[in-house]
Design a protein around this motif. Structure first.
Motif, short mmCIF file in Angstrom:
data_model
loop_
_atom_site.label_atom_id
_atom_site.label_comp_id
_atom_site.label_asym_id
_atom_site.label_seq_id
_atom_site.Cartn_x
_atom_site.Cartn_y
_atom_site.Cartn_z
N ASN A 1 -63.97 29.21 -5.29
CA ASN A 1 -64.36 29.97 -6.46
C ASN A 1 -65.89 29.95 -6.59
N GLU A 2 -66.42 29.69 -7.77
CA GLU A 2 -67.88 29.70 -7.96
C GLU A 2 -68.52 28.35 -7.67
N GLY A 3 -67.74 27.39 -7.15
CA GLY A 3 -68.33 26.19 -6.60
C GLY A 3 -68.49 24.99 -7.50
N LEU A 4 -67.95 25.02 -8.71
CA LEU A 4 -68.18 23.90 -9.62
C LEU A 4 -67.56 22.61 -9.10
N LEU A 5 -66.30 22.67 -8.67
CA LEU A 5 -65.65 21.46 -8.14
C LEU A 5 -66.36 20.97 -6.89
N SER A 6 -66.70 21.88 -5.99
CA SER A 6 -67.37 21.51 -4.74
C SER A 6 -68.70 20.81 -5.02
N LEU A 7 -69.49 21.38 -5.92
CA LEU A 7 -70.81 20.83 -6.21
C LEU A 7 -70.71 19.51 -6.97
N THR A 8 -69.68 19.37 -7.80
CA THR A 8 -69.48 18.10 -8.49
C THR A 8 -69.14 17.00 -7.51
N ILE A 9 -68.28 17.32 -6.54
CA ILE A 9 -67.95 16.34 -5.49
C ILE A 9 -69.19 15.99 -4.68
N ALA A 10 -69.99 17.00 -4.35
CA ALA A 10 -71.19 16.75 -3.55
C ALA A 10 -72.17 15.84 -4.26
N THR A 11 -72.39 16.08 -5.55
CA THR A 11 -73.38 15.27 -6.28
C THR A 11 -72.82 13.92 -6.73
N SER A 12 -71.50 13.82 -6.85
CA SER A 12 -70.90 12.56 -7.31
C SER A 12 -70.55 11.62 -6.17
N TYR A 13 -70.01 12.18 -5.08
CA TYR A 13 -69.48 11.35 -3.99
C TYR A 13 -70.29 11.44 -2.71
N GLU A 14 -71.22 12.36 -2.62
CA GLU A 14 -72.17 12.49 -1.50
C GLU A 14 -71.51 12.56 -0.12
N PRO A 15 -70.70 13.58 0.14
CA PRO A 15 -70.17 13.76 1.50
C PRO A 15 -71.30 14.11 2.47
N ARG A 16 -71.07 13.82 3.72
CA ARG A 16 -72.06 14.14 4.75
C ARG A 16 -72.18 15.64 4.93
N GLU A 17 -71.04 16.33 4.80
CA GLU A 17 -70.98 17.79 4.98
C GLU A 17 -69.93 18.34 4.03
N MET A 18 -70.22 19.50 3.44
CA MET A 18 -69.26 20.13 2.52
C MET A 18 -69.26 21.63 2.80
N VAL A 19 -68.26 22.10 3.54
CA VAL A 19 -68.12 23.52 3.84
C VAL A 19 -67.14 24.13 2.84
N CYS A 20 -67.58 25.12 2.11
CA CYS A 20 -66.77 25.71 1.04
C CYS A 20 -66.57 27.18 1.31
N ILE A 21 -65.31 27.63 1.30
CA ILE A 21 -65.03 29.03 1.61
C ILE A 21 -64.25 29.67 0.47
N ASP A 22 -64.50 30.96 0.26
CA ASP A 22 -63.75 31.76 -0.71
C ASP A 22 -63.74 33.20 -0.22
N ILE A 23 -62.68 33.93 -0.54
CA ILE A 23 -62.54 35.31 -0.05
C ILE A 23 -63.37 36.29 -0.86
N ASP A 24 -63.82 35.90 -2.05
CA ASP A 24 -64.57 36.79 -2.95
C ASP A 24 -66.07 36.58 -2.76
N ASP A 25 -66.74 37.58 -2.20
CA ASP A 25 -68.16 37.42 -1.91
C ASP A 25 -69.00 37.29 -3.18
N ALA A 26 -68.56 37.90 -4.29
CA ALA A 26 -69.32 37.78 -5.54
C ALA A 26 -69.29 36.34 -6.04
N LEU A 27 -68.14 35.69 -5.96
CA LEU A 27 -68.05 34.29 -6.37
C LEU A 27 -68.85 33.40 -5.43
N VAL A 28 -68.86 33.71 -4.16
CA VAL A 28 -69.64 32.92 -3.19
C VAL A 28 -71.13 33.04 -3.51
N ARG A 29 -71.58 34.23 -3.88
CA ARG A 29 -72.99 34.39 -4.24
C ARG A 29 -73.34 33.58 -5.49
N GLN A 30 -72.43 33.53 -6.45
CA GLN A 30 -72.66 32.70 -7.63
C GLN A 30 -72.78 31.23 -7.24
#
Length: 334
Positions: A116-145
């Motif tokens: 989606n617009e990345g809130l869960l992904s970014l929360t995981i990245a800033t809270s748990y610090e994975p080495r790599e976080m690849v996030c995909i979504d089929i909606d290009d507008a949400l990906v741009r957000q």
């Protein structure tokens, strides 16, 4: 004016019964107002009325062509543009994070399918610090957000880090530059996406199985499960939050004016229903262990309801103030 000339001059002034009245006479004003309302009611209505912008000399924006259903957007992939507005509320705290352990992500390679617009992904990245976080979504507008949010976080992180080096206060993002640098948002279809082989330690599929099912049927969902298994390193985990079967029919009700043909075709042929996922993932795909991560029910007030929000609650039986999301999450370990 003529009406002011008295008849005492011996002329042909009208008598008392036919004497014209002054314009400021209340009865004259009332008569004129009634005539104006009558004429306005009989006049043909025009769609070319001048807007406030036009009256001030500006140019009005063209109106969209009239349509019976043009106000309702079709979210055929579950790509709600206000998803997190109803899922996490004003606090922006996703309750699903409480089911996750930090060590599943820290210094690990992660993938978020249907970000989606990345809130869960970014929360995981800033809270748990994975080495790599690849996030995909089929909606290009949400990906741009999501990409915009990521860039903003990177800027804040760099500024906080610079302030900390100068002896200032250490902000919450000051030490998150490396983690944010490993985040990437891509526009991709999970059914066709090449996840790679033994590339990830953890893959998330949160509230996306229904949309894969409706748009690509059993075969599409099975393909994603198998490809995700192949992409996990030994000991890695696929974390799934399946939508219940009853929510599939609700998707039809919400989009009753413009139901995709694929939905109709696939819905009637689905055999692998959500309550069979656990069996299929373990017995057919090959996961060694499957754990159920139970969540505490989340609630939302009636005034927090969103037209796009009631994705899979039973709208006919559950009032807006009742439990909104209470799904089990499956952690499938390879």
């Amino acid at each position: 004016p003529a009406w002011a000339t008295a008849s005492d001059d011996g002329g042909d002034a009208p008598g008392p019964s036919r004497r014209p009245r002054a314009p400021d006479d209340p009865s004259v004003r009332e008569r004129d107002a009634k005539r104006a309302r009558h004429d306005a009611a009989k006049a043909p209505q025009s769609n070319n009325r001048r807007s406030k912008t036009q009256r001030k000399g500006g140019r009005a924006r063209p109106r969209a062509p009239a349509s019976k259903h043009n106000a309702q957007k079709l979210y055929r992939y579950g790509n709600y543009d206000r998803y997190y507005g109803y899922r996490v509320g004003a606090t922006l705290e996703d309750p699903r994070l409480r089911a996750f352990a930090p060590e599943w992500f820290t210094n690990k390679a992660a993938c978020d399918v249907g970000c989606n617009e990345g809130l869960l992904s970014l929360t995981i990245a800033t809270s748990y610090e994975p080495r790599e976080m690849v996030c995909i979504d089929i909606d290009d507008a949400l990906v741009r957000q999501a990409q915009k949010k990521l860039q903003e976080l990177r800027v804040h992180s760099a500024r906080q880090a610079a302030a900390a080096e100068r002896g200032g206060a250490v902000g919450t993002l000051a030490n998150r530059g490396r983690a944010l640098g490993g985040v990437e948002f891509r526009c991709a279809n999970a059914v066709e996406y090449n996840f790679g082989v033994e590339r990830f330690d953890i893959i998330l599929m949160m509230s996306v199985t229904k949309w894969i099912h409706l748009n690509w049927g059993d075969e599409g969902l099975k393909r994603v499960f198998i490809n995700a298994y192949a992409a996990l390193a030994p000991g890695g985990a696929l974390i799934i939050e399946p939508q219940p079967w009853r929510s599939y029919k609700q998707a039809f009700r919400k989009n009753k004016h413009d139901v995709p043909a694929e939905w109709k075709t696939h819905y009637g042929s689905i055999e692998l229903k959500p309550d069979m996922f656990e069996w299929y993932l373990k017995s057919v795909v090959g996961f060694r262990t499957i754990q159920r991560l139970a969540l505490e029910p989340t609630r939302r007030r009636a005034d927090d309801d969103d037209a796009n929000a009631n994705e899979d609650t039973n709208a006919d039986a559950t009032p807006p103030s009742a439990v909104a999301f209470n799904r089990d999450i499956l952690r499938c370990i390879k």
